[in-house]
Write an enzyme that holds these catalytic residues in place. Structure first.
Site, PDB file in Angstrom:
ATOM      1  N   PRO A 113       0.799  -1.188   0.085  1.00  0.00           N
ATOM      2  CG  PRO A 113      -0.772  -1.578   1.760  1.00  0.00           C
ATOM      3  CD  PRO A 113       0.398  -2.039   0.996  1.00  0.00           C
ATOM      4  N   GLY A 114       0.649   2.055  -0.828  1.00  0.00           N
ATOM      5  CA  GLY A 114       1.127   3.550  -0.784  1.00  0.00           C
ATOM      6  C   GLY A 114       2.483   3.613  -1.683  1.00  0.00           C
ATOM      7  CG  HIS A 137      10.419  -4.931  26.043  1.00  0.00           C
ATOM      8  ND1 HIS A 137      10.148  -5.977  26.253  1.00  0.00           N
ATOM      9  CD2 HIS A 137      10.413  -4.397  24.974  1.00  0.00           C
ATOM     10  CE1 HIS A 137       9.694  -6.410  24.837  1.00  0.00           C
ATOM     11  NE2 HIS A 137      10.239  -5.610  23.966  1.00  0.00           N
ATOM     12  CD  GLU A 138      11.186  -0.744  23.362  1.00  0.00           C
ATOM     13  OE1 GLU A 138      12.213  -0.759  22.420  1.00  0.00           O
ATOM     14  OE2 GLU A 138      10.115  -1.501  23.389  1.00  0.00           O
TER      15      GLU A 138
END
Ligand code: ADP
Ligand code: MG
Ligand code: ZN
Length: 605
Positions: free
Chosen positions: A201-202, A421-422
């Site tokens: 898409p796009g 987490h990050e």
């Protein structure tokens, strides 16, 4: 099921629905007739006169029987009124009484849902009956089918499309043909009947189709596959017929069917019955394409981002037999697209489109157009004279991860989990050699999916990846989860997407890339790349035994386990960095490359 049989079943279903309706109607009326609704005061009178035999008290109603005489006992119901003395009175009068839950859950559900089902059935039935050869009013859909050429399209030229040069080149030929259909014939050339644009898409499929019309200077008739499907039964097929009839009157021209997948999904059984209309329309489209003569100068173009679900019949020779892949643009292409979209934008001196292109791998044309637009809006909001790099940076982030949703509340505990987490992703990424550079870490929630994210910047666009790169990537993907394990001795659902992506990579390593020693070099799966032509479309089923399948699963698991262990070791060794990074994230929410680097440096000193 063939068509005739189908009609029959529908017919029968309709009658069943009508029958049910009648039965329920009668039942309802009978129930009404045999019980008298009486006022509460009357009920109390009967009670004091000792005429009430028994009652059932529910939350809202009291029902029971009144004995008028030995032979005349009648049922009654009355609306319950707050009456604390009632039980005593019933007791005194010697009435048998009992209580009742207002109504059972199942019962109320049934009484609620059943009428709706019946309504739908009857509606469906009527639409089918009338749609086929019905009265004039129901043909509204058809009159809408009047073809209007998209006038905007004629203004769009190939120069407005960038970054997808291969697709453009393939379509040049079509432009030539549309300009002079006769010349092609003289040379013995034959145009493809249908051209299918395949791409995410796009990527500019619609734009490209319009540019073909614009370059050739022919009318462009644009219709979306989903439009056909939304219509009443029978109308979609009629509309296709109409479309082709009208278009051939305006040749040379282009018929563009966007979202072809909405219409051309592989035919199959579908219990909702909704497929019926689509199937009819699709069949009509196939019929029209078969009976169509390209020499008239009508080119049918289609676009889809899901070619794998298309009905293979659509791709046979004489139909959409030419497939043009519209790829995501590479860095150079992205720069060219940015150039097109910034023509009318006042750019500050510091804006470097090349840098923006470098920062946006994987972006498609629509995303880039969106970035330019966002940046311009931001600059306007800040009352700047022109758009600076700062706005572009922010616009990129917005497009990357959806709009910032600082307002969304997440609990401190959630925030802490996300921060760790990050941090885990980042530290693993930084400590492995074959990974992309960590550009930025954020725990500002954006959009729906990502609670936080780590942006890694590839140093260049990638077409090939080595085994060690894939293994490193797996370790990075698992880094978030592993950190949760280590820090909280518990895991959250936040790693779902990571695990999914890691599993996909590991599976591809075993099944497609021959990167598992045990399973050898055999390709257990054709690439899932849907842009393959010809026979590959069909042969995508499993071609190995269950035993092999379980061995594959074991190998995939082994690869993931190993990645997990690598990740585990890294996180444990760098636990202090993780803690510091997570704390910094909790404080600032966003940590950029330099801050991140300085954190790591402190550690190594
Ligand atoms: P698709 O049909 O593939 O989903 P569109 O053609 O509708 O994509 O693209 C949407 C918009 O994005 C276009 O109108 C155009 O502004 C921009 N765009 C997309 N691809 C390109 C491209 N290759 N070159 C220039 N602009 C593009
Ligand atoms: Mg489109
Ligand atoms: Zn993650």
């Amino acid at each position: 099921m063939d068509d005739k049989q189908h009609k029959k079943t529908q017919f029968a279903l309709g009658y069943i629905a009508l029958g049910l309706l009648v039965i329920f109607g009668v039942q309802y009326l009978m129930l009404r007739a045999s019980t008298n609704q009486i006022p509460y005061s009357e009920f109390k009178q009967y009670l004091t006169r000792g005429m009430i035999q028994e009652v059932v008290v529910s939350e809202t109603n009291i029902s029971g029987t009144i004995e008028f005489s030995e032979r005349d006992v009648q049922a009654f119901t009355t609306t319950r009124i707050d009456d604390p003395g009632l039980v005593e009175e019933l007791e005194n009068a010697g009435v048998r009484y009992s209580g009742k839950q207002s109504s059972s859950f199942l019962g109320s559900l049934f009484s609620l849902v059943l009428p709706i089902i019946i309504m739908i059935a009857v509606w469906n039935f009527m639409m089918h009956r009338m749609g086929a050869g019905g009265p004039g009013i129901l043909k509204i859909g058809q009159s809408k089918a009047k073809l209007v050429a998209d006038t905007d399209a004629s203004k769009i030229k190939f120069k407005d499309v960038a970054g997808i040069d291969e697709a453009k080149e393939e379509l040049m030929e079509v432009v030539e043909f549309l300009k002079t259909p006769g010349r092609f014939e003289e040379l013995g050339g034959r145009m493809p009947k249908g051209i299918l644009l395949l791409g995410a898409p796009g990527t500019g499929k619609t734009l490209l189709a319009k540019a073909v019309a614009g370059e050739a200077g022919v009318p462009f008739f644009n219709i979306s596959g989903s439009e056909f499907v939304e219509m009443f039964v029978g109308v979609g097929a009629a509309r296709v017929r109409d479309l082709f009839a009208q278009a051939s009157g305006k040749a040379p021209c282009i018929i563009f069917i966007d979202e072809l997948d909405a219409l051309g999904k592989a035919r199959g059984f579908n219990i909702t019955g909704g497929h019926d209309e689509r199937e009819q329309t699709l069949n009509q489209l196939l019929v029209e394409m078969d009976g169509f003569d390209t020499r008239k100068g009508v080119i049918i173009m289609g676009a889809t981002n899901r070619p794998e679900i298309l009905d293979p019949a659509l791709l046979r020779p004489g139909r959409f037999d030419r497939q043009v892949i519209v790829d995501k643009p590479d860095r150079e292409g992205r720069e060219a697209i940015l150039k097109i979209h910034t023509v009318d934008v006042k750019l500050a001196g510091d804006v470097n489109l090349n840098t923006i292109a470098a920062r946006t791998p994987g972006f498609v044309g629509a995303d880039l157009a969106n970035i330019v637009n966002e940046a311009a809006l931001l600059a306007a909001r800040r009352r700047k004279k022109n758009v600076t790099m700062e706005e572009f940076e922010e616009a990129i982030e917005r497009v990357v991860a959806g709009l910032e949703k600082k307002k969304r509340l997440i609990s401190p505990k959630e925030k802490k989990i996300v921060a760790y987490h990050e941090s885990g992703h980042s530290v693993v990424a930084e400590s492995l050699p074959n990974t992309d550079v960590v550009h930025k870490i954020s725990i500002v929630p954006r959009g729906i999916a990502a609670l936080g994210y780590t942006i890694q910047l590839p140093t260049e666009d990638r077409y090939l990846m080595t085994q060690s790169e894939l293994e490193d990537r797996l370790a990075v993907l698992l880094g978030g989860r592993v950190t949760e394990e280590i820090v909280f001795s518990d895991v959250s659902t936040g790693a779902q997407n990571d695990l999914m992506r890691a599993t996909d990579i590991a599976r591809a390593m075993v099944k497609e890339y021959g990167m598992s020693g045990k399973m050898g070099l055999m390709a257990y799966e054709r690439p899932r790349n849907p842009f393959l032509k010809g026979d590959h479309w069909q042969s995508m089923e499993k071609e190995y035994s269950d035993k092999i399948a379980s061995e594959i699963d074991e190998e995939v698991k082994r690869i993931l386990d190993e990645a997990h262990d690598r990740s585990y070791r890294i996180i444990q060794e760098n636990r202090d960095v993780i803690d510091r990074l997570a704390n910094l994230l909790l404080e600032k929410e966003v940590v950029d490359r330099e801050e991140f680097k300085s954190l790591i440096k402190i550690k190594s000193q």
